[in-house]
Motif scaffolding. Sequence first.
Motif, mmCIF file in Angstrom:
data_model
loop_
_atom_site.group_PDB
_atom_site.id
_atom_site.type_symbol
_atom_site.label_atom_id
_atom_site.label_comp_id
_atom_site.label_asym_id
_atom_site.label_seq_id
_atom_site.Cartn_x
_atom_site.Cartn_y
_atom_site.Cartn_z
ATOM 1 N N LYS A 1 81.166 -11.276 15.000
ATOM 2 C CA LYS A 1 80.844 -11.556 13.602
ATOM 3 C C LYS A 1 81.770 -10.806 12.645
ATOM 4 O O LYS A 1 81.623 -10.913 11.423
ATOM 5 N N SER A 2 82.708 -10.042 13.191
ATOM 6 C CA SER A 2 83.611 -9.226 12.365
ATOM 7 C C SER A 2 84.797 -10.051 11.877
ATOM 8 O O SER A 2 85.167 -11.064 12.473
ATOM 9 N N SER B 1 76.445 -7.807 24.810
ATOM 10 C CA SER B 1 75.765 -7.452 23.569
ATOM 11 C C SER B 1 76.759 -6.948 22.529
ATOM 12 O O SER B 1 76.710 -7.346 21.357
ATOM 13 N N ARG C 1 78.089 -8.836 18.790
ATOM 14 C CA ARG C 1 78.118 -8.243 17.444
ATOM 15 C C ARG C 1 79.539 -8.259 16.875
ATOM 16 O O ARG C 1 79.742 -8.576 15.697
ATOM 17 N N GLU D 1 81.413 0.030 14.495
ATOM 18 C CA GLU D 1 81.128 0.574 15.825
ATOM 19 C C GLU D 1 82.358 0.493 16.707
ATOM 20 O O GLU D 1 83.277 -0.306 16.466
#
Length: 394
Positions: free
Chosen positions: A22-23, A15, A19, A52
Amino acid sequence: MKIHPLITSTDDLASLCGRLAKSDFVAVDTEFMRENTYWPELCLVQIANTEEAAAVDPMASGIDLSPLLDLLTGNEEVLKVFHAGGQDVEIIYNLTGRTPHPIFDTQIAMMAISQSEQIGYSNLVESWLGLTIDKGARFTDWSRRPLTDRQIEYAIGDVTHLSKIFPKILKRLMKTGRGEWLDQEMEKLADPENYRNDPSQAWRRIKASGRNAAMLGRLKAIAHWREMEAQDKNIPRGRIARDETLADLANHPPKKQADLAKVRGLSQGWKDNEIGKRLMATLEAAKPLSDNEMPPRAPRGAPLGKEGALVADLLKLLLKIRAREIDAAARLLARSDDLELLAAGVRKDLPVLQGWRYDVFGHDALDLVEGKLAFAVENGKLKMTHVDDAGAGG
């Protein structure tokens, strides 16, 4: 910035990596232990973007690191940012056979925008963020479980700080126009050849005097043997035998196993134990190095001599002056070995005479060697001045 609890499950890791994929970039660091093992033992991976950050426990029961390793080595859209990342990259290579790419190292980048040769992480954080890092957990045993909250907080701080510093460094690089200086350096850092462990080439890392083919053949054989022994036992190669001991054995091979007791660096037990027996068999089977394996002679042209050494010293002085003038690390502009080769008359295949290095420093270095550049003192500072060819010939 959101700080996640220690990640110990594959689902949570997948997970997170979904995320982070996409950075534009992720900051990465690892904690590992290698004091007592041949292969570095990965104990923790820290990763962050601007939103994060998390620490991943690779020692957690049942965890599969594939989502993380795929992000680091298989996703070309995300830049991976490290600080002094050589050992981190080595660990990732050992796990996957691949290296992170594209890659950015803030320690190397600092060489292009300051005179810092190898700035440490603490100094980097202090200079860019004005923060002092608590070093209390720096020398912790990262393999022990459970990890304390303080350890995890310390570890994650490495990437949260780095994720804030990287954009600042990038902005400075863009302002100075020196980003292209680093392209070659970053590609070198990501080159898998730097991390491939070939036991048959281990001898090349050992300093041994002379170019005798028989001696070098013995060195190659026993260096290979030591790598295999260390890998088999998963202990540091130096625990088998130190480099200087191997060089001594290659130069002065014992005639029989009992003579191993007289070799400095080996214990008395080698005279009649199994490892000593294997070493002797390796020495006896060693063949002289072939012509195409012999290390090349340094392409130094004529020997430097006293005058050449003085020229090399002047080139190094010129390098210091130029590095100070443009506020860049001298070691990024040129290496001492290259300057000595230049002073000895070598011109071919020198990095300092190629690309941006030639424009920034190499052109002036050539002018100095050819008598077209001189030193002058202005307002108490040493500077370079070009000699007027017309005036010089009058």
